[in-house]
Write a protein that holds these residues in place. Sequence first.
Motif, PDB file in Angstrom:
ATOM      1  N   GLU A  32      -7.706  -3.485   7.298  1.00  0.00           N
ATOM      2  CA  GLU A  32      -6.453  -3.923   5.866  1.00  0.00           C
ATOM      3  C   GLU A  32      -6.872  -5.623   5.630  1.00  0.00           C
ATOM      4  O   GLU A  32      -6.693  -6.069   6.668  1.00  0.00           O
ATOM      5  CB  GLU A  32      -5.207  -3.733   5.778  1.00  0.00           C
ATOM      6  CG  GLU A  32      -4.684  -3.222   5.319  1.00  0.00           C
ATOM      7  CD  GLU A  32      -2.733  -3.348   5.447  1.00  0.00           C
ATOM      8  OE1 GLU A  32      -2.057  -3.856   5.392  1.00  0.00           O
ATOM      9  OE2 GLU A  32      -2.513  -2.202   5.865  1.00  0.00           O
TER      10      GLU A  32
ATOM     11  N   GLY B  77       1.186  -1.291  -0.368  1.00  0.00           N
ATOM     12  CA  GLY B  77      -0.298  -0.200   0.201  1.00  0.00           C
ATOM     13  C   GLY B  77       0.516   1.447   0.183  1.00  0.00           C
ATOM     14  O   GLY B  77       1.835   1.772  -0.497  1.00  0.00           O
TER      15      GLY B  77
ATOM     16  N   ASN C  32      -4.061  -8.913   1.083  1.00  0.00           N
ATOM     17  CA  ASN C  32      -3.762  -8.049   0.226  1.00  0.00           C
ATOM     18  C   ASN C  32      -3.798  -6.454  -0.028  1.00  0.00           C
ATOM     19  O   ASN C  32      -2.802  -6.440  -0.457  1.00  0.00           O
ATOM     20  CB  ASN C  32      -4.713  -8.406  -1.148  1.00  0.00           C
ATOM     21  CG  ASN C  32      -4.676  -9.430  -2.110  1.00  0.00           C
ATOM     22  OD1 ASN C  32      -4.211 -10.014  -1.334  1.00  0.00           O
ATOM     23  ND2 ASN C  32      -6.085 -10.067  -2.041  1.00  0.00           N
TER      24      ASN C  32
ATOM     25  N   LYS D 139     -10.646  -1.367   3.456  1.00  0.00           N
ATOM     26  CA  LYS D 139     -12.221  -2.156   3.666  1.00  0.00           C
ATOM     27  C   LYS D 139     -12.715  -1.401   4.670  1.00  0.00           C
ATOM     28  O   LYS D 139     -12.206  -1.700   5.754  1.00  0.00           O
ATOM     29  CB  LYS D 139     -12.682  -3.075   3.088  1.00  0.00           C
ATOM     30  CG  LYS D 139     -11.626  -3.849   1.993  1.00  0.00           C
ATOM     31  CD  LYS D 139     -11.865  -5.153   1.655  1.00  0.00           C
ATOM     32  CE  LYS D 139     -11.185  -5.293   0.054  1.00  0.00           C
ATOM     33  NZ  LYS D 139     -11.895  -7.174  -0.716  1.00  0.00           N
TER      34      LYS D 139
ATOM     35  N   ASN E  42      -5.608  -3.892   1.053  1.00  0.00           N
ATOM     36  CA  ASN E  42      -6.973  -3.235   0.428  1.00  0.00           C
ATOM     37  C   ASN E  42      -7.074  -2.423   1.688  1.00  0.00           C
ATOM     38  O   ASN E  42      -7.173  -3.534   3.017  1.00  0.00           O
ATOM     39  CB  ASN E  42      -7.590  -3.857  -0.770  1.00  0.00           C
ATOM     40  CG  ASN E  42      -6.532  -4.241  -1.919  1.00  0.00           C
ATOM     41  OD1 ASN E  42      -5.880  -3.360  -1.965  1.00  0.00           O
ATOM     42  ND2 ASN E  42      -6.536  -5.580  -2.218  1.00  0.00           N
TER      43      ASN E  42
END
Length: 522
Positions: free
Chosen positions: A129, A51, A132, A136, A134
């Motif tokens: 998190e 990230g 991966n 959300k 990401n």
Amino acid sequence: MAEDLSTEVCVIGAGISGLVTAKCMRDAGFEVLVLERTDDVGGLWVFRERGYGVMRFTHINVSKQNYCFSDFPFPEHVPDYPHNEDMAEYIRSYTSHFNLYDAIRFHTEVVSLERKGDGWQVTTSKVAEDENGNIKRVGEQSIIQCKYVAIASGHHAKPRWPNFDGQDNFKGEIIHSVDFKDAITNKFSDKRVLIVGIGNSGVDAAVNCVTEGRCKEVHLSTRSGAWVLSNYLFGCPTDHYGCRLVLWLPWKLTNYIMETVITVIQGHPDKWGLNPKMRALQTQPTVCPNLVFHIQRGQLKMHPNITRMEDKKVFFTDGSHVEVDSIVFCTGYSIDIPYLHKDIQTQCLKEGNQLEQLFKNVFSPTIGSSLAFIGFVQPASGGILSMSETQARWWAELCRGKIRLPEKDVMNNVINKEIEECSKRYYKSARHTIQKDPVLYNDDVSSMFGAKPQFWRHPRLAWRLLIGTCGAAQYRLQGPGKWSKAFDTVKSVPTTPFIEYGVAVVIVVLLAIILRLAFLIF
């Protein structure tokens, strides 16, 4: 909805701009709540394996004297250009020292920001998190009512992806620099790598691939070219030359001097395939001590802009082509504030999400001082930290009612004038719509709340204030938030012998001319 809270001030983002805003508003006596979507303070200065964040090897390209909080200098043992780990630790120390952690809500993302009566309504959601990397949204949303809001989430928000013919069918790997950690982590060893973009991230990535990545080939493509500076110039940090004396000169004269110095030291950039399409001071300088060295040794191949891609081949505007396995787009970021209500967006953003409609890059003339954009400015040289802090201190005084913004028409006239000046001075680019010289900008904004250092009030520092950059502490010499250690901190920032001797030579020459004229007349 889970809960409904109220606070006086809401700050969005716990990076350097958000933290310094929270600190300044607390100093002014306000109740502050900071919203941060990650699990740490520091924003992009925190390295993350996945990230958004700096590359593993990133050092700041501005000296620690000019990239620091005004009342919290770096420790002495930290080098002139701190590594990102030093920077992250420094930010955490600042947060602890001024007891800001208790004001921060981590893992909290802003969903929407809109007007609510005389104040603002901020809708938030808890985030987590996934495996991966990401982020959300999870759980229920919350609503926060507040009187003042600062958006301090930064202008390096959304990766900007170019689009070349054949790009979608490229047979190799294409990533953006936001996902580039280092050449080893990204498994670039024994691969042919193309870096696209010659900003600071681009040259850092290219040099990392050459020196540590064990890459088979390293190529760098640039659309606009660049003037590349070393971190040190005549033994001093390069940004230490951005003093008032230099900045007060006509920029074309300063530009001529800068280009001459660069050419004398390392040759004209055209010689090394850098081919800048602009003058040296028409863009933010690219700073790298060894880029030209690796070009000279043939370890890094320079190319112009890309025209198309085919299989693993990349074709350039000069008709040449190379075959590569991996491409890294170091093509920058665009401003992205998706949570702003449409009515607010139309008052603050131009097409392409450019913040050109803000007075001094902070306030919308139609909205006023209840909403501040902190850190949405691009430093022409030096760092953004002092600029964000000056903005935050100005905002605090406005919210306290000690000062007022000019009339709407006056602010709009200033905005239009500055846009025109920007278009004349800087090379046409998205980032140059918010470009400012830090010292001149800080002088301008700090004068609005009485913190601009005045030579006559500080005679023992007058010479330094003229020929040195003096660091952020100079804006704590006077005015609200005056700091007792500011004088000694300013004195500790070195001046450059080159400018000192240069000024001395000019004075001697002028005196000689005056004496000669006097002799001829009398």
